[in-house]
Design a protein around this motif. Structure first.
Motif, PDB file in Angstrom:
ATOM      1  N   LEU A  22       0.826  -1.207   0.000  1.00 42.70           N
ATOM      2  CA  LEU A  22       0.000   0.000   0.000  1.00 42.70           C
ATOM      3  C   LEU A  22       0.861   1.257   0.000  1.00 42.70           C
ATOM      4  N   ARG A  23       1.907   1.248   0.809  1.00 48.45           N
ATOM      5  CA  ARG A  23       2.812   2.410   0.843  1.00 48.45           C
ATOM      6  C   ARG A  23       3.443   2.645  -0.528  1.00 48.45           C
ATOM      7  N   ARG A  24       3.875   1.577  -1.150  1.00 50.85           N
ATOM      8  CA  ARG A  24       4.515   1.697  -2.469  1.00 50.85           C
ATOM      9  C   ARG A  24       3.520   2.227  -3.508  1.00 50.85           C
ATOM     10  N   ARG A  30       0.880   4.115  -8.585  1.00 55.87           N
ATOM     11  CA  ARG A  30       0.528   2.982  -9.456  1.00 55.87           C
ATOM     12  C   ARG A  30       0.500   1.700  -8.634  1.00 55.87           C
ATOM     13  N   TRP A  31      -0.378   0.789  -9.061  1.00 56.08           N
ATOM     14  CA  TRP A  31      -0.426  -0.545  -8.482  1.00 56.08           C
ATOM     15  C   TRP A  31       0.688  -1.381  -9.105  1.00 56.08           C
ATOM     16  N   PRO A  32       1.038  -2.512  -8.517  1.00 54.87           N
ATOM     17  CA  PRO A  32       2.113  -3.345  -9.074  1.00 54.87           C
ATOM     18  C   PRO A  32       1.897  -3.743 -10.535  1.00 54.87           C
ATOM     19  N   GLN A  41      -8.730   5.801  -4.105  1.00 53.26           N
ATOM     20  CA  GLN A  41      -7.911   4.676  -3.651  1.00 53.26           C
ATOM     21  C   GLN A  41      -6.743   5.167  -2.799  1.00 53.26           C
ATOM     22  N   ARG A  42      -6.116   6.254  -3.220  1.00 52.79           N
ATOM     23  CA  ARG A  42      -4.987   6.809  -2.466  1.00 52.79           C
ATOM     24  C   ARG A  42      -5.440   7.221  -1.065  1.00 52.79           C
TER      25      ARG A  42
END
Length: 93
Positions: A22-24, A30-32, A41-42
């Motif tokens: 979540l932090r990333r 961007r999601w993975p 979402q943020r």
């Protein structure tokens, strides 16, 4: 997929790996898989990150922590800033 009846249950079930993810996502936007993180979402991710950290990390390791190194004797010795208007340049009015 898990069904969470409330926010607290979700936070209690978060793992360290999920917290890192979540932090990333918040940091990169961007999601993975490369999809953009929406504003909603943020905001929800930040709420989850902060709630998880409150339960699992000491204050000085939490997101947004600002150490307070100022004591009253130091604060009393600080001088206020005196703002002066900028000097007028020749030819400008």
């Amino acid at each position: 997929m898990m069904n969470f009846s409330n926010f607290e249950q979700l936070i209690d079930s978060m793992t360290l790996e999920v917290w890192h993810g979540l932090r990333r996502a918040v940091e990169l936007g961007r999601w993975p898989d490369g999809r953009r993180v929406s504003a909603e979402q943020r905001e929800l991710c930040l709420q989850a990150i902060i709630a998880w950290e409150t339960k699992n990390l000491p204050e000085q390791e939490r997101t947004g922590y600002v150490p307070s190194h100022c004591n009253s004797s130091e604060a009393d010795s600080e001088q206020p800033v005196d703002l002066q208007p900028a000097p007028e340049r020749k030819g400008e009015h």
